[in-house]
Design an enzyme around this catalytic site. Structure first.
Site, PDB file in Angstrom:
ATOM      1  N   LYS A   1     -12.280  -4.484   1.528  1.00  0.00           N
ATOM      2  CA  LYS A   1     -13.385  -4.562   2.485  1.00  0.00           C
ATOM      3  C   LYS A   1     -14.741  -4.400   1.766  1.00  0.00           C
ATOM      4  O   LYS A   1     -15.025  -5.147   0.868  1.00  0.00           O
ATOM      5  CB  LYS A   1     -13.169  -3.527   3.580  1.00  0.00           C
ATOM      6  CG  LYS A   1     -11.725  -3.490   4.120  1.00  0.00           C
ATOM      7  CD  LYS A   1     -11.330  -4.807   4.740  1.00  0.00           C
ATOM      8  CE  LYS A   1     -10.080  -4.798   5.557  1.00  0.00           C
ATOM      9  NZ  LYS A   1      -8.792  -4.879   5.027  1.00  0.00           N
TER      10      LYS A   1
ATOM     11  N   ARG B   1       1.469  -1.510 -15.870  1.00  0.00           N
ATOM     12  CA  ARG B   1       1.747  -0.820 -14.608  1.00  0.00           C
ATOM     13  C   ARG B   1       1.333   0.645 -14.702  1.00  0.00           C
ATOM     14  O   ARG B   1       0.780   1.213 -13.777  1.00  0.00           O
ATOM     15  CB  ARG B   1       3.236  -0.930 -14.234  1.00  0.00           C
ATOM     16  CG  ARG B   1       3.589  -0.016 -13.066  1.00  0.00           C
ATOM     17  CD  ARG B   1       4.949  -0.287 -12.438  1.00  0.00           C
ATOM     18  NE  ARG B   1       5.998  -0.617 -13.356  1.00  0.00           N
ATOM     19  CZ  ARG B   1       6.646   0.275 -14.141  1.00  0.00           C
ATOM     20  NH1 ARG B   1       6.331   1.552 -14.121  1.00  0.00           N
ATOM     21  NH2 ARG B   1       7.592  -0.136 -14.948  1.00  0.00           N
TER      22      ARG B   1
ATOM     23  N   ASP C   1      -9.609   8.016   5.454  1.00  0.00           N
ATOM     24  CA  ASP C   1      -9.784   6.585   5.212  1.00  0.00           C
ATOM     25  C   ASP C   1     -11.266   6.275   5.410  1.00  0.00           C
ATOM     26  O   ASP C   1     -11.779   6.322   6.527  1.00  0.00           O
ATOM     27  CB  ASP C   1      -8.910   5.783   6.193  1.00  0.00           C
ATOM     28  CG  ASP C   1      -8.954   4.280   5.905  1.00  0.00           C
ATOM     29  OD1 ASP C   1      -9.992   3.799   5.408  1.00  0.00           O
ATOM     30  OD2 ASP C   1      -7.960   3.587   6.186  1.00  0.00           O
TER      31      ASP C   1
ATOM     32  N   TYR D   1      -6.198   2.393  12.025  1.00  0.00           N
ATOM     33  CA  TYR D   1      -5.951   0.983  11.733  1.00  0.00           C
ATOM     34  C   TYR D   1      -4.485   0.638  12.075  1.00  0.00           C
ATOM     35  O   TYR D   1      -3.576   1.406  11.735  1.00  0.00           O
ATOM     36  CB  TYR D   1      -6.275   0.717  10.258  1.00  0.00           C
ATOM     37  CG  TYR D   1      -5.741  -0.588   9.747  1.00  0.00           C
ATOM     38  CD1 TYR D   1      -6.156  -1.795  10.312  1.00  0.00           C
ATOM     39  CD2 TYR D   1      -4.815  -0.635   8.717  1.00  0.00           C
ATOM     40  CE1 TYR D   1      -5.653  -2.995   9.857  1.00  0.00           C
ATOM     41  CE2 TYR D   1      -4.313  -1.836   8.252  1.00  0.00           C
ATOM     42  CZ  TYR D   1      -4.734  -3.014   8.832  1.00  0.00           C
ATOM     43  OH  TYR D   1      -4.238  -4.198   8.385  1.00  0.00           O
TER      44      TYR D   1
HETATM   45  N1  PLP Z   1      -7.658   0.937   6.318  1.00  0.00           N
HETATM   46  C1  PLP Z   1      -8.462   0.258   7.148  1.00  0.00           C
HETATM   47  C2  PLP Z   1      -9.498   1.000   7.933  1.00  0.00           C
HETATM   48  C3  PLP Z   1      -8.329  -1.123   7.287  1.00  0.00           C
HETATM   49  O1  PLP Z   1      -9.120  -1.794   8.142  1.00  0.00           O
HETATM   50  C4  PLP Z   1      -7.326  -1.799   6.525  1.00  0.00           C
HETATM   51  C5  PLP Z   1      -7.131  -3.263   6.632  1.00  0.00           C
HETATM   52  O2  PLP Z   1      -7.703  -3.927   7.470  1.00  0.00           O
HETATM   53  C6  PLP Z   1      -6.507  -1.049   5.693  1.00  0.00           C
HETATM   54  C7  PLP Z   1      -6.707   0.315   5.590  1.00  0.00           C
HETATM   55  C8  PLP Z   1      -5.408  -1.695   4.898  1.00  0.00           C
HETATM   56  O3  PLP Z   1      -5.906  -2.333   3.768  1.00  0.00           O
HETATM   57  P1  PLP Z   1      -5.267  -3.649   3.083  1.00  0.00           P
HETATM   58  O4  PLP Z   1      -5.350  -4.750   4.061  1.00  0.00           O
HETATM   59  O5  PLP Z   1      -6.108  -3.834   1.864  1.00  0.00           O
HETATM   60  O6  PLP Z   1      -3.853  -3.326   2.753  1.00  0.00           O
END
Ligand code: PLP
Length: 384
Positions: free
Chosen positions: A198, A49, A173, A101
């Site tokens: 992604k 961890r 992000d 998101y």
């Molecule tokens: N940021 C964006 C732009 C996303 O599209 C997503 C998920 O779709 C996330 C963060 C969250 O990521 P996770 O699904 O891996 O927790």
């Protein structure tokens, strides 16, 4: 040593680091615990961890790709977002975009409601709203550009300049573009966050995240918190994600080429009301995207003429697109944001963010571009 190209960093990260058997590809270390050398004599790792060699190789490679000092690999992208929130105290203000998101929005709103921090939700493309937000001296401004699902563009240099003047940290992000098409730390941001689920992993078979920091100090603070709250990524997921990273650059190029082919079909078809993609000169963020991005990216959305009836019919007619959430995998996906990715937002928040019932989002894969284009055309033709 000369500065490395992104493709070289992605392919060479961790290659030949194995001192025991000279394995070319870094081995996977699944052990949860590591033996001490002797009484009170800790080695480089003690417990997975806190630290794990397989996770560290991925973290270092992602940090180098983003031109940052420190990478912290987390179990999910959401965990990476939550990690950034650990920097906030109850009196601190977090400023976030109204069209981020849906899962990020849900996390921010619910943590703020429990008193973890103060929250202001604004339209970051509106200078008056930015002026008002920065006047309140936020601790962190959260930026998502291009935004999801409308691909709105936020001027990163402008935000970073404003942030410097008010002692605000900028977290971006960068999931939608990856370091191949955008490098926020070079534009003045302090932290970059990815859902590595992604494009970074790119094969829709791992859920993960990362925070990359500009400074070592901020990285160490976040690494401490990641261990403290127990959200670090697993060794096996790190290994798989690094395997995906190897092909990040050629994948991104193909994703983008295919998306341009689809934009042409959509823009010319009478069944389509509007197409959202920063490559289009009609897109309000086109000029900023051209200046701050290294590519326009492969996510796109569009409104069909009509209602959910037409959307349902269109999606059913598609052959090469899976109806699924998520994005950034080799396979093409179609999604209805209002009922899927952004369902966590109430109707008022959705409307404020411009998410209508006839909005459709594509994550364009790397299949044959002519076949994808023909598929979209026949599905649109089926509406008339
Ligand atoms: N940021 C964006 C732009 C996303 O599209 C997503 C998920 O779709 C996330 C963060 C969250 O990521 P996770 O699904 O891996 O927790």
């Amino acid at each position: 040593m000369s500065k490395k190209n992104l493709a070289t960093i992605a392919v060479r990260g961790g290659i030949e680091i194995d001192g025991q058997y000279n394995a070319v590809v870094p081995p996977i270390y699944l052990s949860s615990t590591y033996a001490f050398k002797g009484f009170n004599e800790k080695g480089p790792y003690d417990y997975s961890r806190c630290g794990n060699p397989s996770r560290d190789v991925l973290a270092n490679t992602l940090a180098e790709l983003e031109q940052g000092e420190h990478g912290i690999v987390t179990a999910t992208g959401t965990a990476a977002i939550h990690l950034v929130c650990q920097l906030l105290r109850p009196d601190d203000l977090l400023v976030v975009p109204h069209d981020c998101y849906g899962g990020s929005y849900r996390l921010f709103v619910n943590l703020a409601q429990r008193g973890a921090f103060k929250l202001q939700v604004i339209n970051q493309t509106n200078p008056q709203e930015l002026d008002a937000a920065f006047a309140a001296k936020p601790k962190i401004i959260w930026v998502e550009t291009p935004s999801n699902p409308l691909l709105r563009i936020t001027d990163l240099k402008d935000i970073c300049q404003r942030a410097k003047a008010s002692d605000t940290l900028v977290a971006v992000d960068n999931t939608f573009l990856s370091p191949v098409f955008q490098q926020p730390l070079t534009l003045g941001a302090d932290m970059v966050v990815h859902s590595t689920t992604k494009y970074i992993n790119g094969h829709s078979d791992v859920v993960g995240g990362v925070v990359v920091t500009k400074t070592k100090e901020l990285g160490e603070e976040l690494a401490w918190w990641a261990n403290c709250i127990g959200i670090t990524g697993s060794a096996f997921d790190s290994y798989l994600t690094l395997r995906g990273v190897r092909t990040l650059v050629p994948r991104m190029k193909q994703h983008q080429e295919n998306s341009l082919a689809l934009i042409k079909v959509l823009s010319e078809h009478p069944a389509v009301e509007v197409v959202y993609h920063p490559s289009l000169p009609s897109h309000p963020g086109h000029e900023i995207a051209k200046a701050q991005q290294l590519g326009f990216g492969a996510m796109l959305s569009f409104e069909l003429k009509g209602t959910t009836k037409e959307v349902t019919q269109f999606i059913a007619a598609l052959e090469h697109f899976s109806l699924a959430e998520s994005l950034g995998g080799t396979e093409s996906l179609v999604c209805h944001p209002a009922t899927m990715t952004h369902a966590a937002m109430d109707e008022a928040a959705q409307l404020k963010a411009g998410i209508t019932q006839n909005l459709v989002r594509f994550s364009v894969g790397i299949e044959d571009s002519d076949e994808l284009a023909a598929d979209v055309k026949q599905a649109l033709d089926s509406l008339s």
